[in-house]
Enzyme design. Sequence first.
Site, mmCIF file in Angstrom:
data_model
loop_
_atom_site.group_PDB
_atom_site.id
_atom_site.type_symbol
_atom_site.label_atom_id
_atom_site.label_comp_id
_atom_site.label_asym_id
_atom_site.label_seq_id
_atom_site.Cartn_x
_atom_site.Cartn_y
_atom_site.Cartn_z
ATOM 1 N N LYS A 47 -1.085 1.911 -2.831
ATOM 2 C CA LYS A 47 -1.624 1.091 -1.725
ATOM 3 C C LYS A 47 -0.971 1.511 -0.398
ATOM 4 C CE LYS A 47 1.507 -2.706 -1.612
ATOM 5 N NZ LYS A 47 1.931 -4.012 -1.448
ATOM 6 N N LYS A 53 10.267 -3.583 -6.354
ATOM 7 C CA LYS A 53 11.253 -3.575 -5.267
ATOM 8 C C LYS A 53 12.677 -3.433 -5.781
ATOM 9 C CE LYS A 53 9.114 -5.609 -1.259
ATOM 10 N NZ LYS A 53 9.256 -6.607 -0.210
ATOM 11 N N LYS A 92 3.669 -0.603 4.626
ATOM 12 C CA LYS A 92 4.559 -0.451 5.783
ATOM 13 C C LYS A 92 5.779 0.375 5.421
ATOM 14 C CE LYS A 92 4.494 -5.175 6.304
ATOM 15 N NZ LYS A 92 4.906 -6.490 6.788
#
Length: 345
Positions: free
Chosen positions: A204, A121, A207
């Site tokens: 993966k 991130k 969202k």
Amino acid sequence: MTDAAKSKFTPRVFSGIQPTNHLQLGNYLGAVKRFVEMQNSGIETIYCIVDLHAITVWQDPVDLQNATRELAASYIASGLDPKRSILFNQSQVPGHAELGWIFNCVARMGWMNRMTQWKDKAGKDAEKASLGLFAYPSLMAADILLYHATHVPVGEDQKQHVELTRDIAIKFNHDFKVDFFPVTQPVIEGAATRVMSLRDGSKKMSKSDPSDASRINLTDDADTVAQKFRKARTDSEPLPETLEGLKDRPEARNLVNIYAALAEMTPEAVVAEYAGQGFGTFKPALADLAVSKLSPIADEMKRLMADPAEIDRILGDGAARANAIAEPILAQTYDIVGLIRSRRT
Ligand code: TYM
């Protein structure tokens, strides 16, 4: 969990999801569906909307409120009963932030630096990431340990964070010479612990993937679901007789896993049923199955979202019940650490 922890702590389930964007199929199969199963198994279950975690990266305030209510609606529409489970948003129970701070002082910088989610991130420019993003896992440990939760159902990507929670509990118990926090078990089970992108079998489903075609959103209508599965990346081989035959076919394996989780079958049974069939047959069957399972959830979400005041009431009620469990645990933690705290009502 150690044997000592097993005997001392009553089984209690805690898990959470961030209110960022719409829920996708990986969240549903890897988390929410499992939450409902655990609720129905009779153990005490606490499910949280982790809005304090969400703001570790920028969130538009109006979008955050909408996403919080939508996530509450997704939980309930998927079968969580707010009377049997405790359902609330994290920021309404101040103990999360308070215990999170104490754990910031227990956890080590090196532990946080090793977190793969932090590396992903924060990216290359970690200097510009928020301090909250770095400390994210210690707030997550606080979420879990504030309730002395013993079991945490999550997808595979959260395993490292739950392991860090165990490390924090062990270090706290050791530093203060107590046996106060349980050493929590991650519960990562079923066919869909890591649902992959429909466009790339090595990533993966997420969202935040820029490609909407990479995921099924819980809010997608039937046509969109069917179209996304039709366009999902696969190879041209038919399905094999056994799972072994899917070893080097990640996209095909992913669709089989999704089918298995939706149909509540094992992946072995799915392959046995469709052995020798091509994706021309399998994809429409998967799309029909997904629509039959997901469209009642989407319809119920719409109904619930029409009454935001009722959602807020449910979250407020859940927060009061969560707080009643958290307060004595937090008060004891303050005592153990040596922080003076007049009792709050
Ligand atoms: P979050 O919001 O990213 O995801 C919520 C849950 O969905 C699971 N999940 C998946 N499972 C299978 N396949 C996928 N593609 C997939 N994508 C997501 C996640 O593993 C997770 O279980 N840090 C957590 C939120 C959190 C939390 C907690 C969880 C905060 N405090 C305490 C458990 C306990 C997170 O970001 O999840």
